[in-house]
Design an enzyme around this catalytic site. Structure first.
Site, PDB file in Angstrom:
ATOM      1  N   GLU A 208       0.829  -1.213   0.000  1.00  7.22           N
ATOM      2  CA  GLU A 208       0.000   0.000   0.000  1.00  7.22           C
ATOM      3  C   GLU A 208       0.859   1.257   0.000  1.00  7.22           C
ATOM      4  O   GLU A 208       1.618   1.501   0.950  1.00  7.22           O
ATOM      5  CB  GLU A 208      -0.912   0.039   1.237  1.00  7.22           C
ATOM      6  CG  GLU A 208      -1.749   1.306   1.306  1.00  7.22           C
ATOM      7  CD  GLU A 208      -2.466   1.490   2.625  1.00  7.22           C
ATOM      8  OE1 GLU A 208      -3.352   2.366   2.698  1.00  7.22           O
ATOM      9  OE2 GLU A 208      -2.140   0.778   3.600  1.00  7.22           O
TER      10      GLU A 208
ATOM     11  N   GLU B 100     -11.639   3.047   6.287  1.00  7.50           N
ATOM     12  CA  GLU B 100     -10.499   3.453   7.114  1.00  7.50           C
ATOM     13  C   GLU B 100     -10.517   4.964   7.265  1.00  7.50           C
ATOM     14  O   GLU B 100      -9.746   5.684   6.627  1.00  7.50           O
ATOM     15  CB  GLU B 100      -9.182   2.973   6.494  1.00  7.50           C
ATOM     16  CG  GLU B 100      -8.003   3.156   7.445  1.00  7.50           C
ATOM     17  CD  GLU B 100      -6.679   2.703   6.841  1.00  7.50           C
ATOM     18  OE1 GLU B 100      -6.254   1.578   7.139  1.00  7.50           O
ATOM     19  OE2 GLU B 100      -6.076   3.484   6.074  1.00  7.50           O
TER      20      GLU B 100
END
Length: 271
Positions: free
Chosen positions: A150, A249
Site C-alpha cells: 500500500e 479506514e
C-alpha cells in the site's frame, strides 16, 4: 452490476471500545459482514476466533507487525538489514491470518531510516522490498493468502514512508512478478499524492487486490466535506466490476454509528 461491499476497519471505527473483540460485536450490530484491522497482535487469538465465529463476521485484512514501534518502525518490508525481523513478523501475521481465515495481509514497506537520504537509499530499499516480497509470495501462496502493498502519502501522513505512490508500487510489483502480491488502493493516499484518481484506477485496476476509503483532506466519512466525489467513485468501481471489499479506514466526525448514514444510503439504493 453487483453492489459494492464494505468492511469496517476496527483500528479506526468503534474506537470508543477498548478491545478489538468488542469492536467486532459493534461492527456486526451495525450491519457489517466483514472487518479489517491494522494490528491485532495485542489481542488474544483464541478470543478473536471465538468472537469471529459467534458473530459470523469475516476478517478480510490484517497488516504485518510494525516492528519496534518505540524505535519508530512502521513495517519492515523495505528496510535494509531487517530482513530476519520482517520474516518473523510475517510468520506472526500468518499465524493470525490462518486462525481467523483472513485471506489478505498488508505487507508494510516501512520508513526511510532516520538520517538517511531518500534518493540515496532508494535503490537499496527497493531491492530489499522486492526480495522480501518474493519470499512472502512463496510463503503466502502455500496458504492461499494474498499479500498487498500500500502506498502511503508522504505529504501529510508520513513523510518518511518508503512506498508513497501507485506508480512506484506498480513498478515494484512488476519486479516481484508473483500474482498473489497485489496493490492495495487507499484513495485517501492516492488523491493526496497524485490527484488523478480516475485514470490511475483504470491503469492499475488489474493490480488492485483491496481498496480503502476516506475523504480528503480530513480523512473522515465519505459523505463529509472534501475533495472526493464518492458517488462517482463508487459508480466507477461498480462499472469496472470490483468484487472485493472496501475498507472504511476513516476517522468518524462523531460516533461511528452516527456517521454510517452514507453506507446505509448506498445499500438502500443498491438492493
Amino acid at each position: 452490476m453487483p453492489p459494492l461491499k464494505f468492511c469496517a476497519n476496527l483500528s479506526w471505527l468503534f474506537t470508543d471500545l477498548p478491545e478489538f473483540t468488542q469492536r467486532i460485536y459493534a461492527a456486526a450490530s451495525a450491519g457489517f459482514q466483514a472487518v479489517e484491522a491494522a494490528w491485532l497482535y495485542d489481542s488474544d487469538l483464541q478470543e478473536l476466533q471465538r468472537v469471529k465465529n459467534a458473530t459470523g463476521v469475516d476478517v478480510v485484512l490484517i497488516n504485518t507487525p510494525l516492528g519496534d514501534a518505540k524505535a519508530g518502525d512502521l513495517g519492515l518490508g523495505a528496510v535494509p538489514g531487517r530482513e530476519e525481523d520482517f520474516r518473523k513478523g510475517l510468520d506472526l501475521a500468518m499465524q493470525y491470518a490462518k486462525a481467523l481465515d483472513c485471506r489478505r495481509i498488508h505487507l508494510m514497506a516501512g520508513r526511510v531510516p532516520v538520517g538517511a537520504d531518500r534518493a540515496t537509499i532508494a535503490v537499496e530499499m527497493e531491492d530489499t522490498f522486492v526480495q522480501n516480497l518474493k519470499h512472502a509470495a512463496d510463503v503466502l501462496s502455500n496458504e492461499g493468502i494474498t499479500g498487498l502493498i500500500e502506498p502511503i502519502n508522504t505529504r501529510i501522513t508520513d513523510p518518511r514512508y518508503f512506498l508513497d505512490s501507485p506508480h512506484q508500487a506498480a513498478a515494484i510489483l512488476q519486479k516481484v512478478g508473483h500474482p498473489n502480491i497485489k496493490l492495495q488502493m487507499d484513495v485517501f493516499h492516492w488523491q493526496i499524492m497524485d490527484n488523478n484518481l480516475t485514470q490511475n484506477i483504470h491503469k492499475y485496476f488489474p493490480l488492485i487486490g483491496h481498496i480503502q476509503i476516506a475523504q480528503v483532506p480530513g480523512r473522515n466519512e465519505p459523505d463529509s466535506a472534501g475533495e472526493l466525489n464518492f458517488p462517482y467513485l463508487f459508480s466507477l468501481l461498480e462499472e469496472m466490476g470490483y468484487q472485493g471489499y472496501i475498507g472504511c479506514e476513516y476517522k468518524p466526525l462523531g460516533s461511528t454509528n452516527e456517521g454510517l448514514g452514507w453506507v446505509k444510503d448506498y445499500l438502500k439504493r443498491n438492493r
